[in-house]
Design a protein around this motif. Structure first.
Motif, PDB file in Angstrom:
ATOM      1  N   PRO A 114       0.821  -1.219   0.000  1.00 54.11           N
ATOM      2  CA  PRO A 114       0.000   0.000   0.000  1.00 54.11           C
ATOM      3  C   PRO A 114       0.853   1.266   0.000  1.00 54.11           C
ATOM      4  O   PRO A 114       1.912   1.321   0.634  1.00 54.11           O
ATOM      5  CB  PRO A 114      -0.788  -0.121   1.311  1.00 54.11           C
ATOM      6  CG  PRO A 114      -0.775  -1.571   1.647  1.00 54.11           C
ATOM      7  CD  PRO A 114       0.539  -2.089   1.143  1.00 54.11           C
ATOM      8  N   GLU A 115       0.372   2.270  -0.703  1.00 50.33           N
ATOM      9  CA  GLU A 115       1.101   3.534  -0.823  1.00 50.33           C
ATOM     10  C   GLU A 115       1.297   4.225   0.527  1.00 50.33           C
ATOM     11  O   GLU A 115       2.256   4.955   0.725  1.00 50.33           O
ATOM     12  CB  GLU A 115       0.376   4.481  -1.791  1.00 50.33           C
ATOM     13  CG  GLU A 115       0.623   4.158  -3.259  1.00 50.33           C
ATOM     14  CD  GLU A 115       2.108   4.190  -3.649  1.00 50.33           C
ATOM     15  OE1 GLU A 115       2.868   5.030  -3.110  1.00 50.33           O
ATOM     16  OE2 GLU A 115       2.503   3.368  -4.486  1.00 50.33           O
ATOM     17  N   ARG A 116       0.356   3.997   1.455  1.00 43.08           N
ATOM     18  CA  ARG A 116       0.460   4.674   2.749  1.00 43.08           C
ATOM     19  C   ARG A 116       1.598   4.120   3.605  1.00 43.08           C
ATOM     20  O   ARG A 116       1.963   4.700   4.626  1.00 43.08           O
ATOM     21  CB  ARG A 116      -0.873   4.544   3.511  1.00 43.08           C
ATOM     22  CG  ARG A 116      -1.171   3.136   3.934  1.00 43.08           C
ATOM     23  CD  ARG A 116      -2.563   2.925   4.530  1.00 43.08           C
ATOM     24  NE  ARG A 116      -2.975   1.547   4.351  1.00 43.08           N
ATOM     25  CZ  ARG A 116      -2.581   0.541   5.119  1.00 43.08           C
ATOM     26  NH1 ARG A 116      -1.793   0.765   6.154  1.00 43.08           N
ATOM     27  NH2 ARG A 116      -2.981  -0.694   4.869  1.00 43.08           N
ATOM     28  N   LEU A 117       2.155   2.985   3.218  1.00 41.91           N
ATOM     29  CA  LEU A 117       3.225   2.357   4.004  1.00 41.91           C
ATOM     30  C   LEU A 117       4.574   2.597   3.337  1.00 41.91           C
ATOM     31  O   LEU A 117       4.655   2.741   2.117  1.00 41.91           O
ATOM     32  CB  LEU A 117       2.973   0.850   4.120  1.00 41.91           C
ATOM     33  CG  LEU A 117       1.717   0.441   4.885  1.00 41.91           C
ATOM     34  CD1 LEU A 117       1.546  -1.079   4.860  1.00 41.91           C
ATOM     35  CD2 LEU A 117       1.779   0.944   6.326  1.00 41.91           C
ATOM     36  N   PRO A 118       5.655   2.603   4.130  1.00 47.43           N
ATOM     37  CA  PRO A 118       6.988   2.678   3.527  1.00 47.43           C
ATOM     38  C   PRO A 118       7.268   1.422   2.698  1.00 47.43           C
ATOM     39  O   PRO A 118       6.563   0.420   2.844  1.00 47.43           O
ATOM     40  CB  PRO A 118       7.932   2.768   4.732  1.00 47.43           C
ATOM     41  CG  PRO A 118       7.141   2.371   5.919  1.00 47.43           C
ATOM     42  CD  PRO A 118       5.693   2.534   5.592  1.00 47.43           C
TER      43      PRO A 118
END
Ligand SMILES: *Cc1c(COP(=O)(O)O)cnc(C)c1O
Length: 237
Positions: A114-118
């Motif tokens: 997911p984009e929200r995670l590094p």
């Protein structure tokens, strides 16, 4: 109980580092909590462990969810093989994967992170003893795999991992770890920015540290014996 065992393992790591003339900070401890429940993880966290390793995807995800209140304090590592249909769960929940054993898995993990995670931190698993039943890239295939994985946008290639065949005694245990370490150094020399050599478990952590391990994966020496021991690295989860 867990606190005492954790202290013993920390002392073993310190003396292995001293023996190898390495700084103690050069080796990270991953507490392998597979088959143990969330309460055991809480106890180990209270005693100072902050990185936990899980072998089976569904068991690991269930534990991560049960310990959601501690998510910011814990780094979760997947160290067991996964079937392709489990990569999304892994990409959404774990911080690290040590067991990238084929390119298709790496590609799916990158696409599904997911984009929200590094970026997901990954190691390539190397079949260092050449066992037919064990997953991992052959040493000769490691360079091409490293090149392909290092180009995937949502993964960060950190190093190599191996589960050598069990051997008795320090000298025999060092042999596969030395092979892995040489491969690691060759890749670094070739320009790969690797900093993690994931090698050594309860039985052979001293041999692994003598051969350059930067991360030891320790389960039974911290949490106690597991009820049953499926063949390590051979079971998809
Ligand atoms: C279970 C496991 C460990 C920990 O093994 P112990 O002998 O209990 O320390 C380490 N690495 C992998 C990949 C494992 O599956």
């Amino acid at each position: 109980m867990i606190a005492d065992k954790l202290a013993q393992v920390t002392a073993r790591i310190a003396s292995a580092c001293a023996w190898a003339s390495r700084p103690v900070e050069s080796v990270t401890l991953l507490a392998v909590s597979k088959t143990f429940d969330a309460a055991a993880v809480r106890a180990a966290l209270a005693a100072g462990a902050t990185r936990f390793g899980e072998n089976y995807v569904q068991e690991g995800v269930a534990k991560i969810e049960a310990l959601a209140d501690l998510r910011e304090q814990i780094e979760w590592h997947l160290i067991g093989p996964m079937q392709s249909n489990k990569t999304r769960l892994v990409a959404e929940h774990f911080d690290w994967v040590h067991s990238v054993d084929r390119l298709q898995v790496a590609e799916r993990l990158s696409a599904q992170r997911p984009e929200r995670l590094p970026p997901l931190q990954v190691c390539l698993q190397i079949n260092v003893s050449g066992e037919a039943t064990k997953s991992g890239f052959a040493p000769a295939a490691a360079r091409d795999a490293a090149l392909a994985v290092s180009r995937l946008p949502r993964l960060r290639l950190r190093g190599l991992m191996a589960i050598p065949e069990p051997a008795l005694g320090f000298a025999a245990q060092r042999v596969p770890h030395r092979v892995l370490h040489e491969l690691f150094e060759t890749l670094r020399h070739d320009g790969f920015a690797l900093d993690t050599l994931s090698a050594g478990m309860s039985e052979d952590l001293e041999a692994a540290i003598a051969e350059g391990s930067t991360l030891v994966r320790v389960g039974s020496a911290i949490f106690g014996e597991r009820p049953s021991r499926p063949t390590l690295g051979a079971r998809p989860g």
